[in-house]
Write a protein that holds these residues in place. Structure first.
Motif, PDB file in Angstrom:
ATOM      1  N   HIS A 158     -22.046  18.159 -51.227  1.00  0.00           N
ATOM      2  CA  HIS A 158     -20.728  18.452 -51.160  1.00  0.00           C
ATOM      3  C   HIS A 158     -20.319  19.772 -50.734  1.00  0.00           C
ATOM      4  O   HIS A 158     -19.047  19.981 -50.512  1.00  0.00           O
ATOM      5  N   PRO A 214     -24.476   9.814 -48.440  1.00  0.00           N
ATOM      6  CA  PRO A 214     -24.652   8.820 -47.399  1.00  0.00           C
ATOM      7  C   PRO A 214     -26.176   8.263 -47.491  1.00  0.00           C
ATOM      8  O   PRO A 214     -27.136   8.644 -48.058  1.00  0.00           O
ATOM      9  N   ALA A 218      -9.211   3.018 -44.131  1.00  0.00           N
ATOM     10  CA  ALA A 218      -9.124   4.642 -44.077  1.00  0.00           C
ATOM     11  C   ALA A 218      -9.802   5.506 -44.767  1.00  0.00           C
ATOM     12  O   ALA A 218      -9.997   6.572 -44.658  1.00  0.00           O
ATOM     13  N   THR A 219     -10.206   5.001 -46.134  1.00  0.00           N
ATOM     14  CA  THR A 219     -10.657   5.731 -47.203  1.00  0.00           C
ATOM     15  C   THR A 219     -12.024   6.507 -46.951  1.00  0.00           C
ATOM     16  O   THR A 219     -12.743   5.584 -46.278  1.00  0.00           O
ATOM     17  N   ASP A 220     -12.044   7.751 -47.030  1.00  0.00           N
ATOM     18  CA  ASP A 220     -13.283   8.513 -46.833  1.00  0.00           C
ATOM     19  C   ASP A 220     -14.261   8.052 -47.957  1.00  0.00           C
ATOM     20  O   ASP A 220     -13.824   8.726 -48.996  1.00  0.00           O
ATOM     21  N   ILE A 221     -15.356   7.222 -47.949  1.00  0.00           N
ATOM     22  CA  ILE A 221     -15.884   6.861 -48.962  1.00  0.00           C
ATOM     23  C   ILE A 221     -16.781   7.832 -49.587  1.00  0.00           C
ATOM     24  O   ILE A 221     -17.058   8.066 -51.029  1.00  0.00           O
ATOM     25  N   LEU A 222     -17.400   8.997 -49.092  1.00  0.00           N
ATOM     26  CA  LEU A 222     -18.107   9.990 -49.655  1.00  0.00           C
ATOM     27  C   LEU A 222     -17.194  10.939 -50.349  1.00  0.00           C
ATOM     28  O   LEU A 222     -17.436  11.591 -51.518  1.00  0.00           O
ATOM     29  N   LYS A 223     -15.865  10.945 -49.916  1.00  0.00           N
ATOM     30  CA  LYS A 223     -15.021  11.772 -50.605  1.00  0.00           C
ATOM     31  C   LYS A 223     -14.549  11.147 -51.805  1.00  0.00           C
ATOM     32  O   LYS A 223     -14.319  11.753 -53.193  1.00  0.00           O
TER      33      LYS A 223
END
Lengths: 283, 281
Positions: B142, A179, B107-112
């Motif tokens: 992660h 992040p 809706a995309t989880d950007i970190l994933k």
């Protein structure tokens, strides 16, 4: 068309040298002169008692400015403690989070104004906000005034230093799935570390010699700074008072205090330069 | 040329297909698709950089993207992990599906997504910390892992990044002290350590010397076995050497996409041929 003659070029070169070298020398000479005067007149006053004892009434020999030295250290430290985090966070915002946002543009502009604001105006401002309502001068007010002076400097250097970090480093942190805040704290701050430290050091060095903001806020005192909610002794206002006094002993002490401040500021600046040089060596 | 707009039917399961060397593959139609791009348009503020890009990137293969400077190669792959988003004026429209999920959806989880899609940049970007911590950085992001697990993962990643033997005795030293080529392999190891499925490489060899380049090319060769690789490159020989498929970009459009062998020997488009043979670009 004919080729420029060698004499012509030489003449131009000499003319430029004649104009520039003295200009550079004048700059250095003024600083050297100040240093010389301050050292020659101030060194005699720097006895052990100067650092440890309280001032004596006029006419009485001996005594020192221990209270003023301690007061200046305390207020500068507090000001750095107050101004640095806000300045750092604001700088991070300007560079990392909203560089082109409207609020950033406004903040940047006001920061420039604040940097150019005469310090006496900051002093009067804090006087009206923190001295008048409480009915007395205080060390707290002095620290706040100095913090206001530190704030824009730290903010600007933070933004500048973070801007020097290549975007690719940010992108590769983010591309790993970190992040934004972790990239900023863990990678960008680390990369800009020495620059940030330098900025804070220079800001602190700058305000430690300020007189006007303290004159209206901390004022001065003949006693040890027992509580910062009282008028608090400090070196710059002491120099101001002592230098204007008719007593030769006080005048000598003013020179001593001037020497001490000058050397301290010089030391901090040199330290900051060392930090920069260290960084270049590693890069 | 593969028609990018049609849905593909998987004829043979991938397990039946033995891995071929780069250049031996002539047809992608039986390969599973890792990235399906449809009508991707991209704007830098008022300037449009990509026009209706549609392409199917085959899984577990190396796909090279070639084309002259400014043709949108990097812009195109920077959409896959949404890294372009950190600049406000950059806007992408269209769909980019990775394993069937549209990454451009809000809706995309950007970190994933970024864990799944690693990226290597032009200039090596070692973080200002030790070699070990560079590789451990993503792992710690992660995974909740013990020191031992992290150390194992770091070692494994450095081995896959073909760097372990050179750095195993100095893991605590700053990564910036490594040579450019080593730094780039460190970045690849760092990306591998978070177990991505797709690795995007944006001209990974343009800032390093020929010897280091050949090491990285060898490394890309080994990555084919486990990852889908998309390699943007200026260097046509490199594309020919390491890739299975090649896409030729020109002025923001995908002119031609197909097996590398075909693109380099018998391209359909005259523009591709002109570029490959060095008549422009």
């Amino acid at each position: 068309m004919r080729p420029r003659s060698r004499t012509e070029r030489r003449a131009a070169d000499t003319a430029m040298r004649v104009a520039m070298v003295p200009a550079a020398l004048i700059g250095i000479a003024v600083l050297a002169w100040i240093l010389w005067e301050v050292i020659a007149r101030g060194i005699g006053a720097l006895t052990p008692a100067f650092f440890t004892e309280l001032p004596t009434p006029p006419g009485m020999e001996g005594g020192g400015l221990g209270n003023a030295i301690l007061g200046t250290l305390l207020m500068t430290f507090l000001a750095a403690l107050l101004g640095t985090p806000i300045g750092l966070l604001a700088g991070v915002f300007l560079c990392e989070f909203g560089p082109s946002s409207r609020i950033a543009t406004v903040v940047r502009f006001t920061t420039n104004l604040l940097m150019g604001t005469p310090s006496i105006i900051i002093g009067i401002f804090v006087y009206s906000v923190l001295v008048l309502p409480f009915g007395r001068f205080s060390g707290w007010a002095g620290a706040v005034a100095l913090a206001i002076l530190i704030l824009p400097v730290v903010m600007r250097t933070t933004e500048d230093m973070l801007n020097l970090v290549p975007d690719e480093l940010r992108e590769s942190g983010l591309a790993l799935g970190a992040p934004r805040w972790r990239v900023t704290l863990g990678i960008i701050f680390r990369a800009a570390r020495t620059g940030l430290v330098t900025g804070v050091l220079l800001a602190v060095a700058r305000v430690s010699g300020e007189t006007a903001p303290l004159l209206f806020t901390a004022l001065n005192s003949f006693y040890w700074p027992g509580s910062l909610s009282q008028p608090t002794a400090n070196m710059t206002v002491t120099i101001f008072n002592y230098a204007m006094s008719p007593y030769s002993d006080w005048q000598a002490k003013a020179w001593g205090a001037s020497l001490l401040i000058t050397v301290s500021v010089l030391a901090v600046t040199v330290l900051a330069r060392f930090v920069i040089r260290d960084k270049r060596k590693r890069a | 040329m593969i028609m990018a707009t049609e849905e593909r039917v998987l004829v043979k399961p991938p397990s039946e297909v033995a891995k071929q060397r780069p250049g031996e593959i002539e047809d992608a139609s039986w390969l599973p698709v890792k990235v399906k791009v449809r009508n991707l348009n991209f704007h830098y503020g008022g300037h449009q950089a990509l026009f209706d890009n549609s392409i199917d990137i085959p899984a577990s293969r190396v796909t090279a993207i070639i084309g002259p400077s400014g043709c949108g190669k990097s812009t195109h792959i920077r959409v896959y992990n949404r890294i372009f988003e950190i600049y406000r004026s950059h806007k992408a429209k269209g769909t980019v599906e990775i394993d069937g999920e549209n990454v451009l959806s809000p809706a995309t989880d950007i970190l994933k997504l970024r864990k799944k899609v690693g990226m290597i940049f032009q200039r090596p970007t070692p973080f200002p910390m030790s070699i070990f911590n560079n590789v451990a950085y993503g792992v710690k992001l992660h995974y909740r892992a013990s020191r031992g697990e992290i150390a194992d993962r770091v070692e494994d990643a450095l081995k896959r990044g073909a760097l372990w033997d050179e750095v195993k005795d100095k893991l605590g030293e700053p990564a910036t002290a490594l040579s450019g080529g080593q730094q780039q392999r460190l970045c690849i190891a760092r990306a591998i350590a978070v177990e991505p499925e797709l690795i995007l490489m944006d001209e990974p060899c343009s800032a390093i010397d020929p010897v280091a380049t050949s090491k990285i090319e060898d490394l890309i060769e080994t990555l084919r076995d486990n990852y889908t690789v998309v390699l943007v490159t200026h260097n046509m020989q490199q594309a020919a050497r390491v890739s299975d498929f090649t896409a030729f970009f020109y002025k923001g459009r995908i002119v031609e996409f197909g097996a590398t062998k075909k693109i380099f020997t018998n391209p359909d488009s005259g523009q591709t041929e002109d570029y490959i043979t060095g008549r422009f670009g």
